[in-house]
Design an enzyme around this catalytic site. Structure first.
Site, short mmCIF file in Angstrom:
data_model
loop_
_atom_site.label_atom_id
_atom_site.label_comp_id
_atom_site.label_asym_id
_atom_site.label_seq_id
_atom_site.Cartn_x
_atom_site.Cartn_y
_atom_site.Cartn_z
N TYR A 18 0.82 -1.08 -0.03
CA TYR A 18 -0.03 0.19 -0.18
C TYR A 18 0.87 1.23 0.03
O TYR A 18 0.78 2.08 -0.85
CB TYR A 18 -0.84 0.01 1.26
CG TYR A 18 -1.95 1.32 1.35
CD1 TYR A 18 -2.76 1.50 0.28
CD2 TYR A 18 -1.44 2.15 1.96
CE1 TYR A 18 -3.67 2.54 0.34
CE2 TYR A 18 -2.32 3.53 2.12
CZ TYR A 18 -3.40 3.40 1.28
OH TYR A 18 -4.20 4.69 1.10
N PRO A 47 -4.29 -9.36 -9.61
CA PRO A 47 -4.00 -8.75 -10.78
C PRO A 47 -3.50 -7.17 -10.54
O PRO A 47 -2.59 -6.79 -11.24
CB PRO A 47 -5.47 -8.42 -11.31
CG PRO A 47 -6.22 -9.69 -10.67
CD PRO A 47 -5.70 -9.72 -9.40
N PHE A 117 5.67 4.48 9.79
CA PHE A 117 5.09 5.31 8.94
C PHE A 117 3.49 5.47 9.29
O PHE A 117 2.42 5.59 8.93
CB PHE A 117 4.51 4.36 7.47
CG PHE A 117 5.94 4.22 6.90
CD1 PHE A 117 6.51 5.32 6.34
CD2 PHE A 117 6.37 3.09 6.47
CE1 PHE A 117 7.85 5.43 5.42
CE2 PHE A 117 7.76 2.73 5.92
CZ PHE A 117 8.52 3.92 5.43
N LYS A 137 6.66 -2.83 17.16
CA LYS A 137 7.40 -1.65 16.61
C LYS A 137 8.65 -1.22 17.30
O LYS A 137 9.86 -0.82 16.81
CB LYS A 137 6.49 -0.56 16.16
CG LYS A 137 5.76 -0.86 14.83
CD LYS A 137 5.07 0.46 14.19
CE LYS A 137 4.45 0.02 12.83
NZ LYS A 137 4.05 1.29 12.20
#
Length: 320
Positions: A18, A47, A117, A137
Site C-alpha cells: 500500500y 491482478p 509510517f 515496532k
C-alpha cells in the site's frame, strides 16, 4: 558521471504494498537506482500486484523475488545497495528482525528506514490492542539501535487518502458520516504520494541519520468535524453526523477478536484521544515540512479536490 556516483541505490521491502509502491515511485522519480525485494508471484497474487510489477519493471526497477527466510539471498541483495527501506505490512513487523540480521551480515548499509509510517510509538500509550502492536515496532527500533545500524525512524501519521475514504466514503452517495468520539480531536493526514517523496528525501539526508523525523505540516492538521465541513462545502451537500461514543470503541477493543480489535483501537487513538497531536514538536526535533521548505505537502483542501476530480480507488485495508 560524478553525480551518478553520488546517487544512493535503494532497496525497498514491501515495495508492491500500500505505501511501498509510493516510496518506490518516489525513489525512481528522484533519480535513485531502485530495486524491490518481494514475495514470488503465485496463484494468490492479485491482478493489481501483477500490473504494478509490470509497471515497475518497465521503468527499470529490479524486482528480486524471495522470502524473508532466504538470508543469503537478502544479504546478496543488500550488498548491491546503500539504503534499505522497509514498507512491510503490520503482520510482518517482527519479520524485520530478519532484515536486521541480513544488514548486520552485509555490513555496507548506510541507512535503514524500518516500517513505521504511522503513530510515534515512543511517545503514545493507546488502548491495549494497538499498544501491543506498537510494542512490536518498538522492539524493531531497539534492535536497530542495539546493532548500531544507521537509521531514520519516520512518524508519517495518517495515510490521508486511506482515511478520507474511511471517514467520508466519498465514492458512495449517502447522507450519513460516522464521527468517532466528539469529532474535535486533531489528526494529521498526509497524502501517500507525499509520504513516499519525503521518505526518500529523509533516507538520504545526513541530518536525519539516527533521528526520528515527523511529518506534521500545519496545513494537514484537521479534526473530523472540520474535514466533514470542508467536504460539505466542496460537494454542496449536507451530511448527518452519526457519533460513535468513546466508550463504544473501548468496548469493541475489548470484545472483538484479534486482529479486528486493532483498527478500532487505532481509531480511538487518532480520532478520540488525539494521540498524533499529543506531544510537541520542539525546535531541535526534525519535522519534514520544516526540513524541506522548498517542497509542498498536498493540503487536505487539495486532497479533497483530487477526490472530486479524479478520485483514488478505495484502498484495501492499510491495517492488513
Amino acid at each position: 558521471m560524478a553525480r551518478e556516483a553520488e546517487v544512493s541505490r535503494i532497496l525497498v521491502f514491501g515495495g508492491t504494498g500500500y505505501i511501498g509502491k509510493h516510496i518506490v515511485r518516489a525513489s525512481i522519480s528522484l533519480g535513485h537506482p531502485t530495486c524491490i525485494y518481494a514475495r514470488p508471484t503465485g496463484p494468490q497474487t492479485g491482478p493489481s500486484n501483477l500490473n504494478l510489477r509490470l509497471e515497475f519493471r518497465s521503468v527499470g526497477i529490479n524486482i528480486i523475488e524471495g522470502e524473508l527466510e532466504e538470508h543469503e539471498k537478502i544479504v546478496a541483495a543488500l550488498k548491491q545497495v546503500d539504503i534499505v527501506i522497509s514498507a512491510l505490512a503490520y503482520p510482518q513487523v517482527l519479520d524485520q528482525l530478519k532484515i536486521i540480521d541480513a544488514i548486520i551480515a552485509a555490513g555496507n548499509i548506510k541507512r535503514f528506514v524500518p516500517s513505521d509510517f504511522g503513530s510515534e510509538e515512543d511517545k503514545i500509550t493507546p488502548l491495549p490492542p494497538f499498544e501491543e502492536f506498537l510494542e512490536k515496532k518498538r522492539k524493531i527500533r531497539r534492535a536497530i539501535e542495539a546493532a548500531s545500524i544507521p537509521f531514520t525512524f519516520i512518524t508519517a501519521n495518517c495515510f490521508a487518502a486511506y482515511f478520507v475514504n474511511l471517514l467520508l466514503h466519498p465514492h458512495n452517495p449517502h447522507d450519513e458520516i460516522v464521527v468517532y468520539g466528539d469529532g474535535e480531536a486533531n489528526a494529521v493526514l498526509n497524502y501517500e504520494e507525499d509520504i513516499g517523496k519525503y521518505t526518500i528525501k529523509v533516507a538520504n539526508d545526513p541530518r536525519a541519520c539516527n533521528r526520528v523525523v515527523t511529518y506534521r505540516p500545519k496545513s494537514n492538521i484537521i479534526s473530523q468535524h472540520q474535514l466533514i465541513s470542508l467536504w460539505e462545502e466542496k460537494t454542496g451537500r449536507s451530511f448527518k453526523r452519526v457519533c460513535v461514543p468513546e466508550e463504544d470503541l473501548v468496548k469493541l477493543s475489548q470484545t472483538l477478536p484479534p486482529p479486528e480489535n486493532i483498527p478500532v483501537s487505532i481509531l480511538h487513538s487518532i480520532f478520540v484521544k488525539g494521540d498524533l497531536m499529543s506531544y510537541e514538536i520542539k525546535e531541535d526535533d526534525l519535522e519534514a515540512s520544516r526540513m524541506y521548505p522548498e517542497m509542498q505537502f498536498t493540503t487536505i483542501d487539495q486532497l479533497l479536490d483530487i477526490f472530486l476530480t479524479d478520485p483514488p480507488e478505495p484502498a484495501r485495508a492499510a491495517f492488513e
